[in-house]
Scaffold this motif. Structure first.
Motif, PDB file in Angstrom:
ATOM      1  N   ASN A  93      31.601  45.966  28.696  1.00 41.73           N
ATOM      2  CA  ASN A  93      32.777  46.749  28.304  1.00 41.73           C
ATOM      3  C   ASN A  93      33.722  47.128  29.438  1.00 41.73           C
ATOM      4  O   ASN A  93      34.681  47.857  29.213  1.00 41.73           O
ATOM      5  N   SER A  94      33.445  46.669  30.646  1.00 43.23           N
ATOM      6  CA  SER A  94      34.328  47.038  31.769  1.00 43.23           C
ATOM      7  C   SER A  94      33.978  46.192  32.984  1.00 43.23           C
ATOM      8  O   SER A  94      32.963  45.484  33.001  1.00 43.23           O
ATOM      9  N   GLY A  95      34.804  46.327  34.011  1.00 43.47           N
ATOM     10  CA  GLY A  95      34.558  45.588  35.236  1.00 43.47           C
ATOM     11  C   GLY A  95      33.318  46.069  35.966  1.00 43.47           C
ATOM     12  O   GLY A  95      32.504  45.272  36.439  1.00 43.47           O
ATOM     13  N   THR A  96      33.179  47.376  36.059  1.00 37.93           N
ATOM     14  CA  THR A  96      32.023  47.905  36.800  1.00 37.93           C
ATOM     15  C   THR A  96      30.728  47.481  36.127  1.00 37.93           C
ATOM     16  O   THR A  96      29.747  47.147  36.791  1.00 37.93           O
ATOM     17  N   GLU A  97      30.707  47.430  34.799  1.00 38.24           N
ATOM     18  CA  GLU A  97      29.499  46.982  34.091  1.00 38.24           C
ATOM     19  C   GLU A  97      29.234  45.502  34.324  1.00 38.24           C
ATOM     20  O   GLU A  97      28.074  45.076  34.370  1.00 38.24           O
ATOM     21  N   ALA A  98      30.298  44.716  34.414  1.00 38.06           N
ATOM     22  CA  ALA A  98      30.114  43.280  34.675  1.00 38.06           C
ATOM     23  C   ALA A  98      29.466  43.091  36.044  1.00 38.06           C
ATOM     24  O   ALA A  98      28.572  42.249  36.220  1.00 38.06           O
ATOM     25  N   ASN A  99      29.908  43.894  37.034  1.00 32.57           N
ATOM     26  CA  ASN A  99      29.303  43.812  38.365  1.00 32.57           C
ATOM     27  C   ASN A  99      27.897  44.393  38.383  1.00 32.57           C
ATOM     28  O   ASN A  99      27.012  43.886  39.077  1.00 32.57           O
ATOM     29  N   GLU A 100      27.705  45.470  37.652  1.00 30.63           N
ATOM     30  CA  GLU A 100      26.380  46.090  37.540  1.00 30.63           C
ATOM     31  C   GLU A 100      25.380  45.033  37.036  1.00 30.63           C
ATOM     32  O   GLU A 100      24.287  44.878  37.583  1.00 30.63           O
ATOM     33  N   GLY A 121      36.148  46.235  50.251  1.00 31.60           N
ATOM     34  CA  GLY A 121      35.938  45.694  48.900  1.00 31.60           C
ATOM     35  C   GLY A 121      35.935  46.784  47.837  1.00 31.60           C
ATOM     36  O   GLY A 121      35.595  47.939  48.114  1.00 31.60           O
ATOM     37  N   PHE A 122      36.312  46.394  46.616  1.00 30.32           N
ATOM     38  CA  PHE A 122      36.231  47.321  45.477  1.00 30.32           C
ATOM     39  C   PHE A 122      35.546  46.618  44.313  1.00 30.32           C
ATOM     40  O   PHE A 122      35.985  45.542  43.897  1.00 30.32           O
ATOM     41  N   HIS A 123      34.486  47.236  43.783  1.00 29.69           N
ATOM     42  CA  HIS A 123      33.736  46.588  42.708  1.00 29.69           C
ATOM     43  C   HIS A 123      33.438  47.510  41.533  1.00 29.69           C
ATOM     44  O   HIS A 123      32.692  47.137  40.639  1.00 29.69           O
ATOM     45  N   GLY A 124      33.982  48.725  41.543  1.00 30.72           N
ATOM     46  CA  GLY A 124      33.769  49.613  40.411  1.00 30.72           C
ATOM     47  C   GLY A 124      33.095  50.910  40.816  1.00 30.72           C
ATOM     48  O   GLY A 124      32.800  51.123  41.995  1.00 30.72           O
ATOM     49  N   ARG A 125      32.846  51.778  39.828  1.00 30.90           N
ATOM     50  CA  ARG A 125      32.468  53.156  40.133  1.00 30.90           C
ATOM     51  C   ARG A 125      31.195  53.651  39.465  1.00 30.90           C
ATOM     52  O   ARG A 125      30.922  54.849  39.467  1.00 30.90           O
ATOM     53  N   LEU A 173      31.691  39.481  46.740  1.00 29.18           N
ATOM     54  CA  LEU A 173      33.025  39.654  47.320  1.00 29.18           C
ATOM     55  C   LEU A 173      34.123  39.309  46.324  1.00 29.18           C
ATOM     56  O   LEU A 173      33.870  38.647  45.312  1.00 29.18           O
ATOM     57  N   GLU A 174      35.331  39.785  46.615  1.00 30.69           N
ATOM     58  CA  GLU A 174      36.529  39.383  45.882  1.00 30.69           C
ATOM     59  C   GLU A 174      37.169  38.211  46.640  1.00 30.69           C
ATOM     60  O   GLU A 174      37.252  38.252  47.863  1.00 30.69           O
ATOM     61  N   PRO A 175      37.671  37.206  45.919  1.00 27.86           N
ATOM     62  CA  PRO A 175      38.337  36.088  46.612  1.00 27.86           C
ATOM     63  C   PRO A 175      39.654  36.524  47.249  1.00 27.86           C
ATOM     64  O   PRO A 175      40.069  35.981  48.276  1.00 27.86           O
ATOM     65  N   VAL A 206      31.059  36.286  42.863  1.00 26.26           N
ATOM     66  CA  VAL A 206      32.482  36.433  43.139  1.00 26.26           C
ATOM     67  C   VAL A 206      33.094  37.316  42.056  1.00 26.26           C
ATOM     68  O   VAL A 206      33.022  37.004  40.869  1.00 26.26           O
ATOM     69  N   ASP A 207      33.655  38.424  42.492  1.00 31.09           N
ATOM     70  CA  ASP A 207      34.283  39.401  41.600  1.00 31.09           C
ATOM     71  C   ASP A 207      35.730  38.960  41.368  1.00 31.09           C
ATOM     72  O   ASP A 207      36.591  39.124  42.229  1.00 31.09           O
ATOM     73  N   GLU A 208      35.964  38.378  40.179  1.00 26.80           N
ATOM     74  CA  GLU A 208      37.319  37.907  39.825  1.00 26.80           C
ATOM     75  C   GLU A 208      37.941  38.845  38.788  1.00 26.80           C
ATOM     76  O   GLU A 208      38.766  38.417  37.969  1.00 26.80           O
ATOM     77  N   ILE A 209      37.550  40.105  38.832  1.00 24.92           N
ATOM     78  CA  ILE A 209      38.045  41.062  37.839  1.00 24.92           C
ATOM     79  C   ILE A 209      39.556  41.256  37.968  1.00 24.92           C
ATOM     80  O   ILE A 209      40.257  41.417  36.975  1.00 24.92           O
ATOM     81  N   GLN A 210      40.054  41.187  39.188  1.00 24.95           N
ATOM     82  CA  GLN A 210      41.492  41.301  39.387  1.00 24.95           C
ATOM     83  C   GLN A 210      42.159  39.933  39.556  1.00 24.95           C
ATOM     84  O   GLN A 210      43.280  39.712  39.105  1.00 24.95           O
ATOM     85  N   THR A 211      41.443  38.997  40.186  1.00 27.12           N
ATOM     86  CA  THR A 211      42.056  37.709  40.518  1.00 27.12           C
ATOM     87  C   THR A 211      42.016  36.705  39.370  1.00 27.12           C
ATOM     88  O   THR A 211      42.848  35.808  39.301  1.00 27.12           O
ATOM     89  N   ALA A 235      37.066  40.948  33.932  1.00 29.59           N
ATOM     90  CA  ALA A 235      37.257  42.121  33.047  1.00 29.59           C
ATOM     91  C   ALA A 235      38.763  42.366  32.957  1.00 29.59           C
ATOM     92  O   ALA A 235      39.507  41.437  32.643  1.00 29.59           O
ATOM     93  N   LYS A 236      39.204  43.583  33.266  1.00 27.46           N
ATOM     94  CA  LYS A 236      40.621  43.969  33.264  1.00 27.46           C
ATOM     95  C   LYS A 236      41.382  43.352  32.085  1.00 27.46           C
ATOM     96  O   LYS A 236      41.274  43.850  30.978  1.00 27.46           O
ATOM     97  N   GLY A 237      42.116  42.255  32.282  1.00 31.16           N
ATOM     98  CA  GLY A 237      43.006  41.777  31.229  1.00 31.16           C
ATOM     99  C   GLY A 237      42.390  40.865  30.196  1.00 31.16           C
ATOM    100  O   GLY A 237      43.086  40.364  29.317  1.00 31.16           O
TER     101      GLY A 237
HETATM  102  C1  LIG Z   1      39.244  47.151  38.592  1.00 27.11           C
HETATM  103  C2  LIG Z   1      38.218  46.415  39.340  1.00 27.11           C
HETATM  104  C3  LIG Z   1      36.839  46.655  39.130  1.00 27.11           C
HETATM  105  C4  LIG Z   1      36.327  47.732  38.205  1.00 27.11           C
HETATM  106  O1  LIG Z   1      36.700  47.527  36.881  1.00 27.11           O
HETATM  107  P1  LIG Z   1      36.605  48.754  35.828  1.00 27.11           P
HETATM  108  O2  LIG Z   1      36.915  48.107  34.509  1.00 27.11           O
HETATM  109  O3  LIG Z   1      37.608  49.773  36.252  1.00 27.11           O
HETATM  110  O4  LIG Z   1      35.221  49.281  35.888  1.00 27.11           O
HETATM  111  C5  LIG Z   1      35.930  45.903  39.855  1.00 27.11           C
HETATM  112  N1  LIG Z   1      36.338  44.962  40.708  1.00 27.11           N
HETATM  113  C6  LIG Z   1      37.639  44.691  40.940  1.00 27.11           C
HETATM  114  C7  LIG Z   1      38.021  43.620  41.906  1.00 27.11           C
HETATM  115  C8  LIG Z   1      38.626  45.417  40.267  1.00 27.11           C
HETATM  116  O5  LIG Z   1      39.912  45.169  40.499  1.00 27.11           O
END
Ligand SMILES: *Cc1c(COP(=O)(O)O)cnc(C)c1O
Length: 378
Positions: A93-100, A121-125, A173-175, A206-211, A235-237
């Motif tokens: 249901n979210s990016g952080t869960e996908a990484n979890e 790096g940013f991977h969620g909360r 990592l994020e690309p 590879v965290d492609e949540i934004q890319t 995730a995201k979009g």
């Molecule tokens: C936004 C983001 C997340 C976290 O996604 P959420 O849906 O807010 O939990 C993780 N990784 C990257 C690269 C993001 O941009």
């Protein structure tokens, strides 16, 4: 979030269409941040809205243990669109869960615990993903988080090789680092990450949540670099702003992922929205469009000779590093030019518009930036 940028003059958003958002008075704003990259096909795309409304009327929810045609269709679409070799799909249901999930799967499949992540790096909360996120202020109030996470400088191949060993479960990592300031992985870095993890028997995540989903100019940023990770998260979009994340895994991960589940995994309504969003991305050839408009945007930004330190990024993930705080510029863009952009740290202005924008929208952003940077920066 919005309180941070617009603390002086809140803008209440009521409606959206394509690249635009509207407040109660009907004032139109160009959403140059795609509401944190959550609307790659624009706000309320008719195909997505149609599929979602139809599904709302048919079935809101059924437990995941019964097959559901909408969820099955999404699994198939995501498998087909996933980078070759990572066709197993876990929905959440979210990016952080996908990484979890990615972190859990990597630990289960390797039997190791150590996670290597990158500075900035940013991977969620949530507790696990947060432990792999760099920024100390996000973490400190909640410590101790999960143990055994080591951070390396992003882009430093030697540091990476030294950190990854037989005890390592994963390198994450994020690309292109998004929230960390829009920094693309230097040439060869993903390949080096692939080699080092493969040698150690660790998973490359590879965290492609934004890319992902076309933002950097191809469906996945890893494809441009010719690297096949073991896990990709998105995730995201993916569902045009309805909550969904996905963890795409190689067979060896899926074969031994432990015991993981979520009540809302692949719910029918978000699945319908995601399926329609993916259709639009593919049918409208948005990755190629994002590549072309992104190149145009960066060229225009550079040609405008703005008083800024740097213009960088890939496709429609663009960072403009300014000399002083980005916040005042963001506020001026919003209030004076009705353009909503995002920060990426204190000094970087981040543009991640819907992938559907035209060159005219890009030009409008450049003209507005020229205006707001003119006085204070020069
Ligand atoms: C936004 C983001 C997340 C976290 O996604 P959420 O849906 O807010 O939990 C993780 N990784 C990257 C690269 C993001 O941009």
């Amino acid at each position: 979030m919005s309180g941070f940028v617009f603390s002086e003059k809140p803008i209440e958003i009521e409606r959206g269409e394509g690249p635009y958002l509207y407040d109660a008075d009907g004032t139109e704003y160009l959403d140059a941040g795609a509401s944190y990259a959550c609307t790659p096909v624009g706000h309320c795309h008719p195909t997505v809205v149609g599929a979602t409304v139809e599904q709302v009327e048919r079935l809101l929810y059924v437990q995941g243990s019964y097959p559901n045609p909408v969820r099955t269709e999404l699994y198939e679409k995501l498998s087909a669109l996933a980078p070759d070799g990572i066709e197993n799909v876990w929905l959440c249901n979210s990016g952080t869960e996908a990484n979890e999930a990615a972190l859990k799967f990597a630990r289960a499949a390797t039997g190791n615990s150590k996670i290597v992540a990158t500075k900035r790096g940013f991977h969620g909360r949530t507790m696990g993903a947060l432990a792999t996120t760099w920024k100390p202020t996000y973490k400190r109030p909640y410590e101790p988080l999960i143990e055994d996470v080591e951070f390396v400088d992003y882009g430093d191949e030697d540091a990476l090789a030294a950190a990854i060993d037989d005890e390592t479960a994963a390198f994450l990592l994020e690309p292109v680092q998004g929230e960390g300031g829009v920094h693309a992985a230097p040439e060869g870095y993903l390949e080096a990450a692939r080699d080092a993890t493969a040698d150690a028997g660790a998973a490359l995540i590879v965290d492609e949540i934004q890319t992902g989903l076309g933002r950097t100019g191809s469906l996945w940023a890893v494809e441009e670099r010719g690297v096949t990770p073991d896990i990709v998260t998105t995730a995201k979009g993916i569902a045009s702003g309805l909550p969904m994340g996905a963890t795409l895994c190689a067979d060896w991960i899926a074969a031994d992922y432990g015991d993981h589940a979520s009540t809302f995994s692949g719910g029918p309504v978000v699945s319908a929205a995601a399926s329609a969003t993916l259709d639009v991305i593919v049918e409208e050839e948005l990755p190629a469009h994002a590549a072309a408009v992104g190149t145009h945007l960066r060229e225009k930004l550079r040609a405008a000779d703005l008083p800024v330190r740097d213009v960088r990024g890939e496709g429609l993930l663009v960072g403009v590093e300014v000399k002083r705080g980005a916040n005042r510029l963001l506020r001026d863009l919003a209030l004076e030019h009705h353009i909503l952009a995002l920060p990426a740290g204190r000094t970087v202005l981040r543009l991640l518009p819907p992938l559907t924008i035209g060159r005219d929208h890009a030009d409008r952003v450049v003209d507005a930036l020229d205006d707001v940077t003119g006085g204070a920066e020069g």
